[in-house]
Scaffold this motif. Structure first.
Motif, PDB file in Angstrom:
ATOM      1  N   ALA A  87       0.874  -1.247  -0.040  1.00 42.90           N
ATOM      2  CA  ALA A  87      -0.029  -0.158   0.022  1.00 42.90           C
ATOM      3  C   ALA A  87       0.721   1.246  -0.084  1.00 42.90           C
ATOM      4  O   ALA A  87       0.672   2.147  -0.818  1.00 42.90           O
ATOM      5  N   HIS A  88       2.019   1.186   0.822  1.00 43.89           N
ATOM      6  CA  HIS A  88       2.780   2.460   0.988  1.00 43.89           C
ATOM      7  C   HIS A  88       3.567   2.817  -0.215  1.00 43.89           C
ATOM      8  O   HIS A  88       3.586   3.900  -0.937  1.00 43.89           O
ATOM      9  N   ARG A  89       4.105   1.586  -1.141  1.00 44.90           N
ATOM     10  CA  ARG A  89       4.802   1.813  -2.298  1.00 44.90           C
ATOM     11  C   ARG A  89       3.683   2.280  -3.499  1.00 44.90           C
ATOM     12  O   ARG A  89       4.133   3.026  -4.198  1.00 44.90           O
ATOM     13  N   LEU A  90       2.629   1.622  -3.406  1.00 44.88           N
ATOM     14  CA  LEU A  90       1.584   2.004  -4.494  1.00 44.88           C
ATOM     15  C   LEU A  90       1.466   3.277  -4.373  1.00 44.88           C
ATOM     16  O   LEU A  90       1.415   4.248  -5.335  1.00 44.88           O
ATOM     17  N   PHE A  91       1.106   3.907  -3.230  1.00 45.32           N
ATOM     18  CA  PHE A  91       0.909   5.725  -3.000  1.00 45.32           C
ATOM     19  C   PHE A  91       1.781   6.308  -3.206  1.00 45.32           C
ATOM     20  O   PHE A  91       1.748   7.554  -3.874  1.00 45.32           O
ATOM     21  N   ASP A  92       3.027   5.952  -2.993  1.00 45.56           N
ATOM     22  CA  ASP A  92       4.350   6.863  -3.382  1.00 45.56           C
ATOM     23  C   ASP A  92       4.516   6.692  -4.767  1.00 45.56           C
ATOM     24  O   ASP A  92       4.830   7.908  -5.230  1.00 45.56           O
ATOM     25  N   THR A  93       4.191   5.864  -5.491  1.00 46.51           N
ATOM     26  CA  THR A  93       4.321   5.593  -6.987  1.00 46.51           C
ATOM     27  C   THR A  93       3.204   6.547  -7.482  1.00 46.51           C
ATOM     28  O   THR A  93       3.496   7.300  -8.508  1.00 46.51           O
ATOM     29  N   LEU A  94       1.988   6.282  -7.027  1.00 46.57           N
ATOM     30  CA  LEU A  94       0.887   7.204  -7.667  1.00 46.57           C
ATOM     31  C   LEU A  94       1.042   8.579  -7.369  1.00 46.57           C
ATOM     32  O   LEU A  94       0.668   9.383  -8.238  1.00 46.57           O
ATOM     33  N   ALA A  95       1.736   9.016  -6.191  1.00 47.33           N
ATOM     34  CA  ALA A  95       1.930  10.563  -6.074  1.00 47.33           C
ATOM     35  C   ALA A  95       2.786  11.014  -7.116  1.00 47.33           C
ATOM     36  O   ALA A  95       2.675  11.946  -7.535  1.00 47.33           O
ATOM     37  N   ARG A  96       3.864  10.168  -7.321  1.00 47.97           N
ATOM     38  CA  ARG A  96       4.713  10.787  -8.399  1.00 47.97           C
ATOM     39  C   ARG A  96       4.045  10.918  -9.944  1.00 47.97           C
ATOM     40  O   ARG A  96       4.513  11.768 -10.685  1.00 47.97           O
ATOM     41  N   TYR A  97       3.126  10.300 -10.099  1.00 44.10           N
ATOM     42  CA  TYR A  97       2.201  10.254 -11.438  1.00 44.10           C
ATOM     43  C   TYR A  97       0.977  10.537 -11.290  1.00 44.10           C
ATOM     44  O   TYR A  97      -0.065  10.170 -11.960  1.00 44.10           O
ATOM     45  N   TYR A 166      -9.397  12.532  -4.556  1.00 53.14           N
ATOM     46  CA  TYR A 166     -10.482  12.932  -3.531  1.00 53.14           C
ATOM     47  C   TYR A 166      -9.860  13.669  -2.463  1.00 53.14           C
ATOM     48  O   TYR A 166     -10.324  14.762  -2.064  1.00 53.14           O
ATOM     49  N   ASP A 167      -8.611  13.307  -1.892  1.00 52.99           N
ATOM     50  CA  ASP A 167      -8.171  14.065  -0.853  1.00 52.99           C
ATOM     51  C   ASP A 167      -7.568  15.406  -1.197  1.00 52.99           C
ATOM     52  O   ASP A 167      -7.818  16.600  -0.468  1.00 52.99           O
ATOM     53  N   GLU A 168      -7.368  15.702  -2.531  1.00 51.48           N
ATOM     54  CA  GLU A 168      -7.141  16.985  -2.911  1.00 51.48           C
ATOM     55  C   GLU A 168      -8.102  17.967  -3.156  1.00 51.48           C
ATOM     56  O   GLU A 168      -8.073  18.975  -2.600  1.00 51.48           O
ATOM     57  N   ALA A 169      -9.277  17.288  -3.337  1.00 53.50           N
ATOM     58  CA  ALA A 169     -10.325  18.080  -3.606  1.00 53.50           C
ATOM     59  C   ALA A 169     -10.929  18.223  -2.164  1.00 53.50           C
ATOM     60  O   ALA A 169     -11.486  19.499  -2.150  1.00 53.50           O
ATOM     61  N   ARG A 170     -10.834  17.645  -1.309  1.00 56.46           N
ATOM     62  CA  ARG A 170     -11.245  17.849   0.126  1.00 56.46           C
ATOM     63  C   ARG A 170     -10.674  18.595   0.848  1.00 56.46           C
ATOM     64  O   ARG A 170     -10.907  19.529   1.722  1.00 56.46           O
ATOM     65  N   SER A 171      -9.163  18.273   0.766  1.00 57.57           N
ATOM     66  CA  SER A 171      -8.020  19.138   1.667  1.00 57.57           C
ATOM     67  C   SER A 171      -7.352  20.371   0.976  1.00 57.57           C
ATOM     68  O   SER A 171      -6.732  21.239   1.621  1.00 57.57           O
ATOM     69  N   GLY A 172      -7.369  20.099  -0.222  1.00 61.39           N
ATOM     70  CA  GLY A 172      -6.709  21.217  -0.951  1.00 61.39           C
ATOM     71  C   GLY A 172      -5.008  21.030  -0.899  1.00 61.39           C
ATOM     72  O   GLY A 172      -4.409  21.969  -1.347  1.00 61.39           O
ATOM     73  N   THR A 173      -4.750  19.926  -0.129  1.00 67.76           N
ATOM     74  CA  THR A 173      -3.046  19.734   0.223  1.00 67.76           C
ATOM     75  C   THR A 173      -2.758  18.512  -0.315  1.00 67.76           C
ATOM     76  O   THR A 173      -3.526  17.624   0.007  1.00 67.76           O
ATOM     77  N   ALA A 174      -1.371  18.520  -0.602  1.00 71.31           N
ATOM     78  CA  ALA A 174      -1.026  17.069  -0.963  1.00 71.31           C
ATOM     79  C   ALA A 174      -0.194  16.654   0.245  1.00 71.31           C
ATOM     80  O   ALA A 174       0.545  15.479   0.184  1.00 71.31           O
ATOM     81  N   ALA A 175       0.210  17.211   1.205  1.00 67.94           N
ATOM     82  CA  ALA A 175       1.180  16.990   2.236  1.00 67.94           C
ATOM     83  C   ALA A 175       0.466  15.613   3.048  1.00 67.94           C
ATOM     84  O   ALA A 175      -0.505  15.479   3.366  1.00 67.94           O
ATOM     85  N   ASN A 176       1.528  14.664   2.943  1.00 73.02           N
ATOM     86  CA  ASN A 176       1.283  13.368   3.667  1.00 73.02           C
ATOM     87  C   ASN A 176       0.081  12.583   2.944  1.00 73.02           C
ATOM     88  O   ASN A 176      -0.388  11.595   3.634  1.00 73.02           O
TER      89      ASN A 176
END
Lengths: 216, 216
Positions: A87-97, A166-176
């Motif tokens: 899950a962690h590696r998937l989201f790290d990769t997703l975040a870069r793309y 979803y998280d960008e839309a609700r929080s407006g931040t990409a932090a963490n």
């Protein structure tokens, strides 16, 4: 004096396009803006990538190359620790793309040539989740029949596709955001685990949250 | 001869815009295309809606008006049958306004004036889920501490925001998508329910799936 290698320029274009697409969405970024950003002529950019679709396709190829071994490993997994790492590696990769899944349907409509590839990626994600859940079930760490595992796999893939948007839309931040996405994905799987596997996952979660910014 | 009331034209514009936005995404539809579709002049459309942002805002207002009482009722719920009914009504409403959450971040970037309203809607969805889960917990139908309920509420809201976009991307069809979305949402909640509440939810699910095209 040596001539600047074309390979180098191609790399700079791809890296800059990825950064701008991630920041603003692919639809909002023109090839001219990319050329300006790295200080080359639009003609030079056109020599390397004939249009934005080619650029998107190139970046999608890179994402596919990174995600394929990850999905392969996940689908062979039969342990909850592997699921957590996955899950962690998937989201790290997703975040870069992240631009690829930010406005998914618009991207597929704008670049019909890559739509089947994105569709296939989602199917492979669901398939990897289904196989990982079957492995956990066989090793007695998860209790769910095949129908429930199938639907759970779809939810895991949904979280692992749409979380950042979803998280960008609700929080407006990409932090963490990647770490929070991994936690949301694990929360979806957790109640299906046997108490022992669930306790191990909860411990991994607790340890990771106690060390913000790091990964478990 | 009576003059055609302006109200009637405004309604026709809104209905046509909604249909075209849902089919192609808001970004792909121009006001001129809407005017052409219903056989009025672009000038007449401009008299009713000065730009596409006003049209998007008007449709968002209609969605807000429909979803508000639904979220209000859900947050007061303390029964699993209510949750089931809520999920189906939520997805029916979502499907009628699917363009709003199809390319969410692009829509928010294109129309900054409505971005805070979409953000607030997501927060209210999460809040309604959190309160419904607290109600189920208090009535002894769900076993999860407040932290787990908070994360589960986020997953429920994620499914209830992104399902249609995700499902369109992976399957390319909208057929039966709301019912499948409701099932995916219930699957996320199911393992947290006590065996009695879980059995009742499973029965509702089974009955609904045995009557395709209808709702339980």
């Amino acid at each position: 004096m040596e001539k600047k290698p074309a390979r180098h320029t191609r790399e700079r274009i791809a890296a800059c396009a990825l950064a701008l697409f991630n920041a603003h969405g692919a639809a909002a970024v023109t090839p001219v803006a990319i050329a300006l950003e790295i200080g080359i002529s639009p003609g030079n950019l056109h020599y390397h990538f004939h249009n934005k679709g080619e650029l998107v396709g190139e970046l999608l190829s890179r994402y596919e190359a990174e995600i394929a071994p990850l999905l392969e490993a996940a689908s062979l997994s039969d342990d909850v620790e592997d699921l957590w790492q996955f899950a962690h590696r998937l989201f790290d990769t997703l975040a870069r793309y992240r631009f690829l899944f930010r406005d998914l349907n618009a991207l597929m409509a704008d670049y019909p040539a890559i739509a089947p590839r994105l569709k296939r990626l989602i199917a492979r994600k669901e398939d990897a989740a289904r196989r990982a859940l079957a492995g956990l079930s066989q090793s007695g760490q998860l209790v769910a029949d095949e129908a429930a595992r199938g639907m759970l796999a779809v939810n895991l893939s949904l979280i692992g596709t749409c979380w950042l948007a979803y998280d960008e839309a609700r929080s407006g931040t990409a932090a963490n955001a990647p770490a929070r996405g991994a936690s949301q994905m694990m929360l979806a799987a957790a109640p299906w685990l046997t108490s022992d596997a669930g306790a191990r996952l909860a411990r991994l979660s607790r340890d990771a949250l106690a060390r913000p910014g790091q990964r478990g």
